[in-house]
Design an enzyme around this catalytic site. Structure first.
Site, PDB file in Angstrom:
ATOM      1  N   ASP A  93      39.667  50.969  44.392  1.00  0.00           N
ATOM      2  CA  ASP A  93      38.714  51.517  45.349  1.00  0.00           C
ATOM      3  C   ASP A  93      38.674  50.748  46.663  1.00  0.00           C
ATOM      4  O   ASP A  93      37.958  51.139  47.578  1.00  0.00           O
ATOM      5  CB  ASP A  93      37.303  51.621  44.744  1.00  0.00           C
ATOM      6  CG  ASP A  93      36.828  50.297  44.173  1.00  0.00           C
ATOM      7  OD1 ASP A  93      35.682  50.252  43.694  1.00  0.00           O
ATOM      8  OD2 ASP A  93      37.592  49.325  44.184  1.00  0.00           O
ATOM      9  N   GLU A 116      38.287  34.880  39.548  1.00  0.00           N
ATOM     10  CA  GLU A 116      39.432  34.481  40.364  1.00  0.00           C
ATOM     11  C   GLU A 116      39.741  33.000  40.161  1.00  0.00           C
ATOM     12  O   GLU A 116      40.892  32.594  40.063  1.00  0.00           O
ATOM     13  CB  GLU A 116      39.146  34.752  41.846  1.00  0.00           C
ATOM     14  CG  GLU A 116      38.957  36.220  42.206  1.00  0.00           C
ATOM     15  CD  GLU A 116      37.547  36.744  41.929  1.00  0.00           C
ATOM     16  OE1 GLU A 116      36.697  35.930  41.495  1.00  0.00           O
ATOM     17  OE2 GLU A 116      37.308  37.937  42.131  1.00  0.00           O
TER      18      GLU A 116
END
Lengths: 344, 321
Positions: B182, B267
């Protein structure tokens, strides 16, 4: 003596074939093949050059750009493609004029970027971007120039009275209307009714999603063509009702299916010829109920039985009415946490 | 003159000699076949494009001319079934199709590959690999859970890492980028990341409650991070804000995303096993330009659809949306 004669005979027989070879080398197709090979080499080098330059405006664009000198009032139009990415302009294909109203908000650059990435695949596309602003912004100008598409950059500000709503019912405020009308006005100014170009007009909002197939479906519209649109009217998709004979006989919608044109802005395209033939047809601003904006334009152009169903008789979904979430910029605080000079 | 074979031959040869001389003379002059040439070229390209559209699947995408020496960018996209899935993947594919030497690794959160994604990938024209792995039930989001409760796409990204380690040769050059379906990516971003030797980083727009988050750069090195949310993280970056060189990933086979990582630390769970913050390579003009935006798509309002389905009059499920 015999050997010399044989030699002479051989040479004289070979001559016509040599003649044939030289003529064949000049023949257009083979010339085109060798030029094509040369051209792809050139394209590769120009791409490499452009990728190596800095973020600032790239120089070294091909010189075949015809630009009108832009003042505040005249729109900027680039008539020939300036980059190797979009398919080369063809004189035989009808042009698709895409009118996109846009307005400044945080996701504007992102929306226009991904829309440009889509349009760069479509041949003979001319993008008419109309900003809802008092002046053309640098953000949109730079984006359009760097994208490499053929474009026209216009702007018209929606007056505050319209933004708040003419009528006292808030849902009846038409959005993007003035901008789309300006796009139509530009088309009527740029092309004459006596020699209309082959092409279509499509109203593409900057947050929807368009498949590449959609543009090829609409390209050969004779009057007005229609197709299904996903995620509108509270449904998976809305679509026109098509009879077995291939004519539009109604609308498969839940929300007010008795509208003359119960279709979303992204669900139809109009041929340029028709737009030029009917110069008074435009989107109405006043007295337009929710869901009737498309009708306000189409009723002056065509009737339901004149519509051309596309997308396999309206059984394929080729455009989605996606909407982008408004980003929550809660951490910006009152004075702005991030550097305002960095464009987002 | 009598019609003898010899005479016929002589006439034939003389005529062809004359013609050859004319042709030789013409060679020296500019050829006026430019218009014909352009027409031929146009017709050729129209035909090519028409074939492409009618044929559906493209063999060699246009973007891939002359890219043998370029490191391949492996774009890893986890995806899951929801109404806007096809729309998101379609517009992402339209961006990726422009990038040379790119390989799209799409990993579905599903027990089996779906026809929707398979068909979309085949028609997109982008070189792809289609994988799937289902998120285990305990990590799955239940209705009523806020979206940030469980990290999403972890198993899928790890599956892609496993595929890369299984199929790529140790010396192969390449860059791995985790691109959610997205977000919005500019084309320049991919050229910026292509030169990654270790882990490269850049700003990401519209994330972390800010207009953009970015690493702070001084003297060409990353010295800190400009972020408004949990800046104490070892790598306060978004998934879209970094890329990893393939050789580095192959050299550290244990590096992967941790499914039990705390919110915002996903991350860091990967990058911590690969580099230290000082070793990050800043891109995008020393991290001053925003080339990727963390856009999110609204969930479409399907109230009327749900109503119709309750009445048994839902829209045709054979029509793919």
């Amino acid at each position: 003596m015999l050997r010399r004669r044989n030699l002479l005979t051989t040479i004289l027989i070979a001559l016509p074939w040599a003649l044939l070879l030289t003529l064949w080398h000049q023949y257009p197709t083979t010339h085109y093949l060798s030029l094509l090979r040369k051209e792809t080499d050139e394209n590769v080098t120009s791409k490499a050059f452009l990728n190596g330059t800095s973020a600032l405006r790239e120089g070294g664009l091909p010189s075949c750009i015809r630009q009108q000198q832009s003042t505040g009032a005249t729109p900027r139009v680039i008539q020939s493609y300036v980059y190797s990415r979009p398919p080369p302009w063809s004189d035989t294909l009808p042009t698709i004029f895409v009118i996109t109203p846009t307005y400044t908000r945080p996701v504007q650059k992102a929306e226009l970027t991904r829309l440009a990435n889509t349009f760069l695949h479509v041949q003979n596309l001319h993008w008419v971007v109309v900003e809802d602003s008092p002046r053309r912004t640098n953000l949109v100008s730079n984006l359009l120039e760097k994208a490499g598409l053929n474009f026209t950059h216009l702007n018209v500000e929606t007056p505050k009275s319209l933004k708040l709503g003419l009528s006292w019912i808030p849902s009846h405020t038409p959005r993007g209307t003035l901008q789309r009308n300006l796009g139509l006005h530009w088309l009527r100014d740029s092309f004459s009714n006596t020699a209309p170009p082959e092409g279509v007009v499509y109203f593409a909002d900057d947050d929807n999603t368009y498949s590449l197939e959609l543009f090829e479906e609409m390209r050969y519209t004779r009057r007005v063509s229609v197709w299904p649109v996903a995620f509108v009217g509270g449904l998976r998709y809305e679509s026109p009702k098509v009879s077995p004979a291939g004519k539009v006989v109604g609308w498969k919608t839940v929300f007010d299916p008795n509208r003359p044109f119960a279709i979303d802005m992204a669900g139809f395209a109009i041929s340029i010829k028709l737009i030029l033939e009917k110069p008074q047809a435009s989107f109405k601003l006043e007295g337009v109920k929710g869901g009737y904006q498309e009708t306000s334009l189409l009723k002056d152009l065509v009737t339901m039985d004149g519509l051309e169903p596309k997308a396999a008789n309206c059984t394929k979904v080729l455009v989605w009415h996606t909407r982008t979430e408004r980003p929550t910029l809660v951490n910006e605080g009152k004075r702005g946490f991030t550097d305002p000079r960095v464009e987002v | 003159m009598r019609v003898k074979l010899k005479n016929v031959f002589i006439v034939y040869f003389v005529v062809s000699l004359v013609g050859l001389l004319c042709a030789l003379l013409q060679l020296g002059q500019p050829c006026d076949c430019s218009q014909q040439l352009q027409a031929e070229r146009r017709r050729g390209r129209d035909r090519l494009l028409a074939e492409q559209w009618n044929g559906g699947v493209r063999g060699e995408p246009r973007a891939q001319g002359g890219g043998q020496a370029l490191p391949t960018i492996y774009v890893v996209t986890p995806t899951y079934a929801r109404p806007v899935q096809k729309a998101e993947l379609v517009r992402l594919s339209q961006t990726l199709l422009h990038v040379r030497a790119l390989h799209w690794v799409v990993v579905e959160d599903a027990a089996a590959p779906t026809a929707l994604v398979a068909g979309l990938l085949a028609n997109s024209g982008v070189p792809f690999t289609h994988l799937h792995v289902e998120t285990p039930p305990e990590s799955r989001r239940r209705p009523g859970d806020p979206p940030w409760l469980h990290p999403r796409g972890v198993e899928q990204r790890n599956r892609a890492l496993r595929w890369l380690r299984d199929t790529r040769a140790p010396g192969e050059s390449g860059v791995v980028y985790f691109a959610d379906d997205d977000n919005t990516y500019s084309l320049r971003l991919f050229e910026e990341m292509r030169s990654t030797r270790g882990v490269s980083v850049w700003p990401v727009g519209l994330v972390g409650g800010l207009r953009f988050e970015r690493p702070l750069v001084a003297g060409g090195r990353v010295v800190g991070f400009h972020t408004g949310w949990k800046p104490e993280r070892p790598f306060p970056l978004d998934m879209a804000g970094f890329a990893v060189a393939l050789p580095l990933l192959l050299a550290r086979p244990e590096a992967r995303f941790d499914p039990r990582a705390e919110r915002g630390y996903l991350e860091s769970s990967l990058l911590g096993a690969l580099v230290s913050p000082a070793q990050l390579e800043p891109k995008a003009g020393n991290c001053t330009q925003v080339l990727v935006w963390h856009t999110r798509t609204e969930k479409p309002k399907l109230r009327q659809e749900e109503q119709l389905q309750r009445e048994g009059r839902g829209s045709d499920p054979h029509i793919e949306v």
